[in-house]
Structure formats: structure tokens, C-alpha cells
Design an enzyme around this catalytic site. Structure first.
Site, PDB file in Angstrom:
ATOM      1  N   HIS A   1      -0.244   8.391 -14.156  1.00  0.00           N
ATOM      2  CA  HIS A   1      -0.804   7.276 -13.263  1.00  0.00           C
ATOM      3  C   HIS A   1      -1.218   6.059 -13.992  1.00  0.00           C
ATOM      4  CE1 HIS A   1      -3.492   6.622  -9.395  1.00  0.00           C
ATOM      5  NE2 HIS A   1      -2.839   5.503  -9.728  1.00  0.00           N
TER       6      HIS A   1
ATOM      7  N   ASP B   1      -5.271   1.250 -14.438  1.00  0.00           N
ATOM      8  CA  ASP B   1      -5.156  -0.026 -14.442  1.00  0.00           C
ATOM      9  C   ASP B   1      -5.904  -0.566 -15.734  1.00  0.00           C
ATOM     10  OD1 ASP B   1      -3.491  -0.589 -12.040  1.00  0.00           O
ATOM     11  OD2 ASP B   1      -5.312   0.210 -11.294  1.00  0.00           O
TER      12      ASP B   1
ATOM     13  N   GLU C   1      -7.862   7.811  -1.770  1.00  0.00           N
ATOM     14  CA  GLU C   1      -8.800   7.359  -2.877  1.00  0.00           C
ATOM     15  C   GLU C   1      -9.857   6.627  -2.076  1.00  0.00           C
ATOM     16  OE1 GLU C   1      -8.261   3.572  -6.134  1.00  0.00           O
ATOM     17  OE2 GLU C   1      -6.791   3.881  -4.619  1.00  0.00           O
TER      18      GLU C   1
END
Length: 344
Positions: free
Chosen positions: A17, A279, A199
């Protein structure tokens, strides 16, 4: 004897991920924007670009930074730098997302993207011995028809390292069910599938992704803890959750990384989870720091990390023979590391 941090660094790892555009270093974003004549949001220092309060603010910056990536060499550079960071944190295999639909409005073709990404993967493989695969993400905000067009491009490319698709971008108010036909077509074409769910959106997005999209991997999934029946179902199914501590503290309702956080609740319940960076520079982290946060803030034990590492292999999209071989090798390696750990 190993300290806990030395143990965590030496653990063999996967990333399942990780977003290519979300891994762009701030200095690289500024450099590419300058080169390509792109205006980034106002900032004094390049590091100031990466500040946001919620998922929507983050996606706005994510899109702006993505606009700075234009040429095949730009894609080669950001792919190489992303995989270099993974390798530095002892990740040995990576399945990473990228967001092709973000780039189409800038006139960048899918082939240009893949040419550059593949070159970066090849260079990283040569320099760091890291294997990687590509997972284009479908922007759920653009609707199923746009997703079908993207799938056409993926299938036409015939790049063997394009191994699956994901569903991502703003979760509410975009449930997974409208993408059922798209995901069925992808599966029939031999692609693997996963979905961002639970999420910022409700637990029903997790069950919807499992039922409508046919996924056995959920990206994030923290809202599963709000539905005990669904938790048990996911445990019974062996659903893998790719969790990301630093982003969870911003983009989900649970901002404190403590032993009560859903990530630790999921692990303690026996759900299959594995740890990722999502990220990383956009949230001031890297894969190694995510492991440290799990240990030092949420109370993960060496046994928890062992299970997460082996679950990552099982939940990856490698073939069964590769999984079996890696599982044997990693289990033995991790057991040796645990044996070297200093007593707590």
C-alpha cells in the site's frame, strides 16, 4: 544482541500500500514543477507543501503535485526514488499504486507513464535488488465509465508487471458498488483487485468491496472495528488489511496512535494486517518509521511483526510457489532476529 529498533530495521518487509505520486519527495516535486512550468500551491519551503487536516485537503495537494510529472523520465525518476526508499528500509518486494487518471488532463498518455515507471523499476532492481509490480488506481470520483476506459488501456498495454487494479480517492460519497462490473471484468481478465475502504468511510464500504468487487484485500479498513459481525467475517475470510499508521492519524477519525487504535484492535482480534507507508514524504514518514510507530506507540510485539510479515507474503499477488518459498525463508530469518533481541 539487537535493540528493538535494530530488529525492526532488519525485519524483511513488503509494501503493498504505497502510492507513487504520494511518494514524490518535496524537493523532487518542486524541481519537476519548475522544469515543466507547473505552479504548485503557495509555500515558503518545499516541505510546507505537505500539510493538511483531512483526506480532502491531502487529495488536493496530491493532485497538484501529480501535475508536475509529465515526461517518461519524470516517471522514471519518481519511481526510482520511491523504490530506493523502500530498499533502504529493507522492503524486498513492492506492489505500488499509481493514479493514471490524474495525469490524463495534462496530456500524458498511459504508455508514457508505464514506459517511465518500468524504466524506474528496472533501474531500482539493478541497483537495490528490489522487485516491484504496478497497480493502477481507479479514481472513484470520476465514475465507472472512466474506470472502464482506464481498464481498456491496462489490458491493451500487456505489461506483465501490471498485476491488478485498486479503487481509491475520496471514499464518501462514492461507495464501491457502482464499480462491480468494472472489477468483474478486471478479474476475468486475470487482474488482481483491491479497494480503499473503511478509512474515512463507513464499515459498509468494506463489506461492499468484498461482496460487490470481489476483493480479498482491503486498503486501510479501520472502520471494521465498528462492526463486530464484519470483523468476524473478515477474520473467517482471511481478508488482508494493508494498514498505514501515519496516514490513519490524519485521514481517519482515529488521530491518536495508541494501543487502543483500530490498527492494534484489528491485530489483537486476529485479523490479517500488514504495515505500509502509503504516501511517506507527504506525511513525514517512511516504511521504517511506520514499524517504529507500531512498536513504540501502539505496543506491537515481535510476534505481531512476525505474523504481519508472513501475512504480507500470503496476501501479496506473487504466485503460490514464490509465496511458499518466501514464507519459509522469512520465518527462519525473523525467528533468528527475535532470538537476538535484547530482553525488554
Amino acid at each position: 544482541m539487537l535493540t528493538l529498533r535494530e530488529f525492526l530495521h532488519r525485519l524483511p518487509k513488503m509494501e503493498l500500500h504505497l502510492h507513487l505520486e504520494g511518494a514524490i519527495l518535496p524537493a523532487t516535486a518542486a524541481d519537476l514543477a519548475r522544469k515543466n512550468g507547473v505552479t504548485l500551491p503557495p509555500h515558503e519551503q518545499v516541505e510546507d507543501l505537505y500539510h493538511y487536516q483531512d483526506l480532502k485537503e491531502f487529495l488536493d495537494i496530491y493532485t497538484a503535485v501529480s501535475d508536475s510529472v509529465i515526461t517518461a523520465d519524470d516517471y522514471r525518476r519518481i519511481t526510482y526514488e520511491m523504490l530506493e526508499s523502500c530498499a533502504a528500509n529493507n522492503a524486498r518486494y513492492v506492489e505500488f499504486f499509481f493514479s493514471p487518471q490524474v495525469h490524463f488532463k495534462n496530456g500524458v498518455t498511459f504508455d508514457t507513464m508505464i514506459d517511465g515507471i518500468a524504466a524506474g523499476m528496472d533501474d531500482a532492481k539493478a541497483d537495490f535488488s528490489i522487485d516491484s509490480r504496478i497497480v493502477p488506481g481507479v479514481n472513484r470520483e470520476l465514475g465507472p465509465a472512466a474506470g472502464e476506459e482506464l481498464l481498456d488501456m491496462i489490458l491493451a498495454r500487456k505489461e506483465e508487471r501490471l498485476i491488478g487494479i485498486g479503487l481509491d480517492f475520496l471514499e464518501a460519497p462514492f461507495p464501491p458498488e457502482p464499480y462491480a462490473n468494472l472489477f468483474e471484468r478486471a478479474r476475468k481478465a486475470g487482474l488482481n483487485v483491491t479497494a480503499h475502504a473503511g478509512e474515512s468511510g463507513p464499515a459498509v464500504h468494506i463489506s461492499g468491496s468484498i461482496d460487490a468487487l470481489g476483493v480479498n484485500r482491503i486498503d486501510h479498513g479501520y472502520h471494521v472495528v465498528t462492526d463486530p459481525v464484519l470483523m468476524q467475517r473478515c477474520k473467517d475470510l482471511g481478508t488482508l488489511f494493508t494498514v498505514c499508521p501515519s496516514t490513519a492519524a490524519v485521514t481517519s477519525p482515529w488521530h491518536d496512535l495508541t494501543p487502543d487504535h483500530p490498527i492494534k484492535q484489528m491485530a489483537d482480534f486476529g485479523l490479517r494486517i500488514m504495515i505500509n507507508s502509503d504516501d511517506p514524504p507527504m506525511f513525514g514518514t517512511d516504511l521504517g518509521l511506520e514499524y517504529i510507530k507500531c512498536a513504540e506507540l501502539m505496543g506491537f510485539t515481535p510476534a505481531d511483526f512476525r505474523r504481519a510479515a508472513l501475512d504480507s507474503i500470503d496476501g501479496s499477488w506473487l504466485d503460490d510457489s514464490e509465496k511458499a518459498s518466501l514464507s519459509r525463508e522469512w520465518a527462519a530469518e525473523i525467528d533468528m532476529l527475535i532470538a537476538e533481541l535484547q530482553p525488554a
